[in-house]
Design an enzyme around this catalytic site. Sequence first.
Site, PDB file in Angstrom:
ATOM      1  CG  ASP A  38      -1.854   1.154   1.284  1.00  0.00           C
ATOM      2  OD1 ASP A  38      -2.287   1.618   0.218  1.00  0.00           O
ATOM      3  OD2 ASP A  38      -2.152   1.610   2.401  1.00  0.00           O
ATOM      4  CD  GLU A  40      -3.131   8.232   0.407  1.00  0.00           C
ATOM      5  OE1 GLU A  40      -3.638   8.940   1.301  1.00  0.00           O
ATOM      6  OE2 GLU A  40      -3.690   8.017  -0.692  1.00  0.00           O
TER       7      GLU A  40
END
Length: 231
Positions: A38, A40
């Site tokens: 991922d 953020e």
Amino acid sequence: MSDANGTWFRFERLGESLDSEAAIWKTAAVKQSIVTLDLEGVLVPEIWIAVAEKTGIRELRLTTRDIPDYDVLMKGRLNLLDQHGLKLSDIQQVISTLRPLEGGKEFLAELRSITQVIILSDTFEEFAKPLMEQLDWPTLFCHKLEVENDRIINYRLRQSNQKAKSVAAFKELNYYVIAAGDSFNDTGMLLEANVGFFFHAPVPIQQQFPQFKAVETYAELMKLIKSEMAK
């Protein structure tokens, strides 16, 4: 037997040998790893939280950690932008001030030196470019915004549930997929991967998905990834 016949026989046997070896190669597929991360909360700060802090709009602090339904979350964000007259350029200005999380760039650089890495994010191309530049341009799969006269009027998913579907595609390509994320919208990716880890995930999410080992530092995450690659 003539020389010609003898020569033919040797080629025939050679062909049989090669076919036999090829069959062995096919049944002993090599293990190749790929890591999906991922963006953020794992490598860079949460964009919408940064926008909330800059604008003072508390509701923009909500992320998929708080609202798992991404469509509900994004429609709420777009409504708030309209209510407060915020444009794409306003958000991009905030993003331009963000920097990778401490140690994130170095972690990613080391990881890319030992294996293939794909960033799977529900952010948007219009937001991500300055962050990707700071991370030395890793490969990013994300979405796009629909913009008119600097106003964000809608968002366009490249594909629904794209994180899990990307992992499934990598597995079809015979990759051993190691995934790491921090939020509800990463759980599909983690469940689909051969092995998944939480990084900086809130405790309630960890408790809801106890099958994923949770770590807090890049050193711990790197150790887990290397251990999986060595199996």
